[in-house]
Design a protein around this motif. Structure first.
Motif, PDB file in Angstrom:
ATOM      1  N   PHE A 432     -88.516 -23.138  -2.327  1.00 19.19           N
ATOM      2  CA  PHE A 432     -89.031 -24.083  -0.779  1.00 19.19           C
ATOM      3  C   PHE A 432     -88.664 -23.280   0.183  1.00 19.19           C
ATOM      4  CE2 PHE A 432     -89.669 -27.423  -4.274  1.00 19.19           C
ATOM      5  CZ  PHE A 432     -90.606 -28.084  -3.721  1.00 19.19           C
ATOM      6  N   SER A 433     -89.546 -23.403   1.301  1.00 18.88           N
ATOM      7  CA  SER A 433     -89.106 -23.055   2.578  1.00 18.88           C
ATOM      8  C   SER A 433     -88.103 -23.906   3.115  1.00 18.88           C
ATOM      9  CB  SER A 433     -90.264 -22.795   3.320  1.00 18.88           C
ATOM     10  OG  SER A 433     -90.932 -24.123   3.783  1.00 18.88           O
ATOM     11  N   PRO A 434     -87.360 -23.454   3.774  1.00 20.62           N
ATOM     12  CA  PRO A 434     -86.174 -24.638   4.582  1.00 20.62           C
ATOM     13  C   PRO A 434     -86.834 -25.807   5.159  1.00 20.62           C
ATOM     14  CG  PRO A 434     -85.672 -22.160   5.299  1.00 20.62           C
ATOM     15  CD  PRO A 434     -87.079 -22.263   4.765  1.00 20.62           C
ATOM     16  N   ASP A 435     -88.128 -25.569   5.693  1.00 23.86           N
ATOM     17  CA  ASP A 435     -88.690 -26.903   6.334  1.00 23.86           C
ATOM     18  C   ASP A 435     -89.543 -27.684   5.366  1.00 23.86           C
ATOM     19  OD1 ASP A 435     -90.938 -25.330   6.191  1.00 23.86           O
ATOM     20  OD2 ASP A 435     -91.551 -25.146   8.114  1.00 23.86           O
ATOM     21  N   GLY A 436     -89.542 -27.149   4.258  1.00 23.16           N
ATOM     22  CA  GLY A 436     -90.188 -27.866   2.867  1.00 23.16           C
ATOM     23  C   GLY A 436     -91.899 -27.849   3.136  1.00 23.16           C
ATOM     24  N   ARG A 437     -92.292 -26.981   3.950  1.00 22.32           N
ATOM     25  CA  ARG A 437     -93.970 -27.116   4.024  1.00 22.32           C
ATOM     26  C   ARG A 437     -94.491 -25.819   3.111  1.00 22.32           C
ATOM     27  NH1 ARG A 437     -94.466 -27.487  10.739  1.00 22.32           N
ATOM     28  NH2 ARG A 437     -93.697 -29.655  10.809  1.00 22.32           N
ATOM     29  N   LEU A 438     -93.774 -25.050   2.670  1.00 26.76           N
ATOM     30  CA  LEU A 438     -94.424 -23.912   1.856  1.00 26.76           C
ATOM     31  C   LEU A 438     -93.425 -23.972   0.439  1.00 26.76           C
ATOM     32  CD1 LEU A 438     -94.839 -20.817   4.215  1.00 26.76           C
ATOM     33  CD2 LEU A 438     -96.624 -22.272   2.953  1.00 26.76           C
ATOM     34  N   GLN A 457    -102.402 -27.328  -2.778  1.00 28.34           N
ATOM     35  CA  GLN A 457    -103.372 -26.087  -2.647  1.00 28.34           C
ATOM     36  C   GLN A 457    -102.692 -24.804  -2.260  1.00 28.34           C
ATOM     37  OE1 GLN A 457    -106.455 -26.558  -3.433  1.00 28.34           O
ATOM     38  NE2 GLN A 457    -105.719 -28.359  -4.088  1.00 28.34           N
ATOM     39  N   PRO A 458    -103.360 -23.732  -2.558  1.00 31.57           N
ATOM     40  CA  PRO A 458    -102.549 -22.392  -2.371  1.00 31.57           C
ATOM     41  C   PRO A 458    -103.069 -22.145  -0.870  1.00 31.57           C
ATOM     42  CG  PRO A 458    -104.949 -22.076  -3.558  1.00 31.57           C
ATOM     43  CD  PRO A 458    -104.336 -23.471  -3.506  1.00 31.57           C
ATOM     44  N   VAL A 459    -102.095 -21.258  -0.156  1.00 31.41           N
ATOM     45  CA  VAL A 459    -101.959 -21.045   1.132  1.00 31.41           C
ATOM     46  C   VAL A 459    -102.390 -19.611   1.165  1.00 31.41           C
ATOM     47  CG1 VAL A 459    -100.497 -20.996   3.456  1.00 31.41           C
ATOM     48  CG2 VAL A 459    -100.280 -22.871   1.716  1.00 31.41           C
ATOM     49  N   LEU A 493     -89.388  -7.647   1.413  1.00 28.50           N
ATOM     50  CA  LEU A 493     -89.317  -8.680   2.419  1.00 28.50           C
ATOM     51  C   LEU A 493     -90.909  -9.045   2.887  1.00 28.50           C
ATOM     52  CD1 LEU A 493     -86.161  -7.699   4.566  1.00 28.50           C
ATOM     53  CD2 LEU A 493     -86.123  -9.769   3.063  1.00 28.50           C
ATOM     54  N   TRP A 494     -91.003 -10.471   3.221  1.00 29.49           N
ATOM     55  CA  TRP A 494     -92.514 -10.711   3.541  1.00 29.49           C
ATOM     56  C   TRP A 494     -92.275 -11.616   4.720  1.00 29.49           C
ATOM     57  CZ3 TRP A 494     -96.051  -8.691   0.244  1.00 29.49           C
ATOM     58  CH2 TRP A 494     -95.554  -8.201  -1.070  1.00 29.49           C
ATOM     59  N   ASP A 495     -93.276 -11.695   5.464  1.00 26.31           N
ATOM     60  CA  ASP A 495     -93.630 -12.715   6.484  1.00 26.31           C
ATOM     61  C   ASP A 495     -94.302 -14.059   6.087  1.00 26.31           C
ATOM     62  OD1 ASP A 495     -94.248 -14.375   8.700  1.00 26.31           O
ATOM     63  OD2 ASP A 495     -94.716 -12.725   9.922  1.00 26.31           O
ATOM     64  N   PRO A 496     -93.675 -15.200   5.687  1.00 27.04           N
ATOM     65  CA  PRO A 496     -94.510 -16.321   5.114  1.00 27.04           C
ATOM     66  C   PRO A 496     -95.686 -16.581   5.930  1.00 27.04           C
ATOM     67  CG  PRO A 496     -92.167 -16.852   5.399  1.00 27.04           C
ATOM     68  CD  PRO A 496     -92.297 -15.425   5.808  1.00 27.04           C
TER      69      PRO A 496
END
Length: 615
Positions: A432-438, A457-459, A493-496
């Motif tokens: 999970f991302s730190p904000d939980g959105r991803l 749903q996929p992003v 490394l990626w930019d989410p």
């Protein structure tokens, strides 16, 4: 020259020093009515076209150097020439700094380690600013470093050495005659005539060695002797020269003194951080192994009950919980799985442990009692490869060899929504991302997918670039980066936010990269590999920091961090002894754990527990 007026405004009052290139005077700026320092570059005196060319180059490069505006660099106010005809001599007007040179301080012996760390970091700050401007110093030595009464470092003479070289060219500093720099501090590549910014770091390594031991790393009777030593001899460890020098200082200084510039610290900014951490490092522990000073994360020593470590041992699904501070188990073994446990996750509040097993189930455990919570979570049809709690603890994500990702409500043990499908092979990792959105998932199909956990749903499109199985994932604590590991021997490394790669693949391991972990300050990434090493990477540059951390004989080594805990290196011995280390200081973290099991032993650090109830 006392009383002489230079440039119609600078009255020489008192000589402050003299070196190979000229004299330094305290002077009075009669136009602005202020004291200044004036360096008269007598080395360029003399007639002929070569003298004219040298003076012109000096003035040109001095103007470039004058652009540097940094609190640790002596400010250049003005430059000009004195004399007439063939006897013209350039002079440089600088701020007058009241202080003491390191050369004078060294006459009293070695400097205390905290002062060396503090002053060394400021020297690095100056070098970093200059290197960013495309300017190398080329002559770092004690007499070019002043310490003000308030403890502020001032670095002198940026660019003066090159400007004074009568043979300097765009592609080579010197061909014959004048040696550029000071031999006792000269990097091997600089001695050959090909300096680079890390040559300044080598000179700083010589200076640091001298400051902490009271003597230079190499002793020689003359210039050629020093140059030969820099080119061919290995320096001694500082601790072999002076007592009570911790291993981390040996490691830092010897890294700076590597013959190959690429094996030194990558840049001055990174070295400044390392020195500041040394300034705050705890006292050394006797017989502790030497690990590189790399991370800005310096965890406190754990107190009893503050951090727990979960271990999964062997293929029967048995788990144990250990108190890091005491090295003792805190509950009876956790039993119930009928297959090996591959991955574990603590809930953000540290009250639950989730485990995923080869038996296709997920189990939740009460940390306080070591007992299972509710019934096993069933739904996957093959091995559960990874588990991850959302930052708020309201969701649990699991991935499986059955190619799906599932979301669960850990409070009820019920699935949330339909399985997330799209991968075509085993899903090895979720995060999970730190904000939980991803939610990110990585698969043996070589892709990474991003999901909206609220909708399932996929992003965006799948993230592609790895040429082997994607194994594990980790978001940086600030959520701006996603790191992935792969069987293609690389991490990426990626930019989410965009789904685009950041920088080049991180190459350095010689086998499968199993896992990735960020430091809490977002500055470092740790990777561990089938090659039995942990590597540390500077996120800003994508460059390796320091030497690999190698597994003990017939053992394993890995790196990990909890949701709000430190980045730690973990060594697992052949007998199953687990030892945690703080890579920032090279000090052990807590007590060894005696699992009495053969590797591999899975490990997971809890969030910090006791601090949640402190006043």
């Amino acid at each position: 020259m006392r009383g002489q007026l230079l440039g119609g405004r600078y009255r020489l009052m008192r000589q402050l020093g003299e070196g190979g290139m000229g004299q330094v005077w305290e002077a009075q700026d009669e136009t602005l009515d202020r004291p200044v320092a004036v360096k008269v570059i007598s080395l360029l005196a003399g007639g002929g076209s070569r003298g004219d060319e040298a003076r012109a180059r000096f003035l040109r490069e001095a103007r470039i150097t004058a652009r540097l505006q940094h609190p640790n660099i002596v400010t250049v106010h003005d430059l000009g020439e004195t004399g007439t005809g063939d006897n013209r001599v350039p002079f440089l007007v600088m701020e007058l700094v009241r202080g003491e040179g390191l050369d004078a301080m060294l006459r009293g012996g070695a400097i205390t380690l905290p002062d060396v760390a503090r002053w060394g970091a400021q020297i690095c700050d100056a070098l970093a600013d200059a290197h960013d401007a495309g300017i190398m110093h080329r002559d770092i030595k004690p007499s070019n470093i002043l310490i003000t009464p308030s403890g502020i470092v001032k670095v002198l003479d940026f660019g003066v050495a090159r400007a004074a070289d009568p043979y300097a060219t765009a592609d080579r500093l010197t061909r014959t005659g004048l040696i550029l720099g000071t031999p006792p501090y000269m990097a091997p590549e600089q001695a050959r005539g090909f300096p680079e910014p890390r040559s300044d770091l080598y000179a700083l390594g010589c200076l640091l060695f001298e400051l902490i031991t009271g003597q230079l790393p190499f002793q020689a009777p003359d210039t050629m002797g020093y140059l030969s030593a820099h080119l061919t001899q290995e320096p001694p460890t500082p601790s072999s020269v002076a007592q009570a020098i911790p291993p981390v200082w040996d490691d830092l200084v010897l890294t700076l003194l590597r013959k190959d510039p690429h094996q030194r610290y990558w840049n001055a900014a990174g070295l400044a951080q390392a020195l500041r951490r040394l300034d705050h490092a705890p006292a050394p522990v006797p017989n502790a192994p030497t690990l590189r000073l790399t991370s800005t994360d310096i965890p406190v020593r754990p107190e009893p009950g503050e951090y727990l470590l979960a271990t999964s041992i062997g293929g029967n699904g048995t788990l144990r919980l250990w108190d890091i501070a005491t090295g003792r188990p805190v509950t009876q073994p956790l039993t119930g799985h009928t297959g090996a446990v591959f991955r574990m996750a603590f809930s953000p509040d540290g009250r639950l442990l989730a485990t995923g097993s080869m038996d296709t189930t997920v189990r939740l455990w009460n940390i306080a009692t070591g007992l299972p919570v509710g019934e096993p979570l069933t739904g996957h049809t093959d091995t559960v490869e990874d588990v991850a709690f959302s930052p708020d603890g309201r969701l649990l994500a699991t991935s499986s060899m059955d190619t799906t990702v599932r979301l669960w409500d850990p409070a009820t043990g019920q699935p949330v929504g339909e399985p997330l499908t799209g991968h075509t092979e085993c899903v090895a990792g979720v995060a999970f991302s730190p904000d939980g959105r991803l939610l990110a998932s990585g698969s043996l199909d070589t892709t990474v997918r991003l999901w909206d956990p609220a909708t399932g749903q996929p992003v965006g499109e799948p993230l592609t670039g790895h040429t082997g199985h994607v194994l594990r994932l980790a978001f940086s604590p600030d959520g701006r980066l996603l790191a992935t590991s792969s069987r293609d021997w690389t991490a990426r490394l990626w930019d989410p936010a965009t789904g685009q790669p950041v920088g080049k693949p991180l190459t350095g391991h010689t086998n499968i990269v199993w896992d990735v972990a960020f430091s809490p300050d977002n500055s470092l990434l740790a990777t561990n590999s089938e090659d039995n090493t942990v590597l540390l990477w500077d996120i800003a540059t994508g460059q390796l920091i320091g030497q690999p951390l190698t597994a003990p004989a017939n053992g394993d080594v890995t790196a990990m961090r909890s949701l709000d805990g430190p980045l730690l290196a973990v060594s697992i011995g052949e007998d199953g002894t687990v030892r945690l280390w703080d890579p920032a200081t090279g000090q052990p973290f807590g007590q060894p754990l005696t699992t009495r099991a053969h590797p591999p032993v899975g490990v997971l650090l809890s969030p910090r527990i006791r601090h949640r109830t402190r006043s």
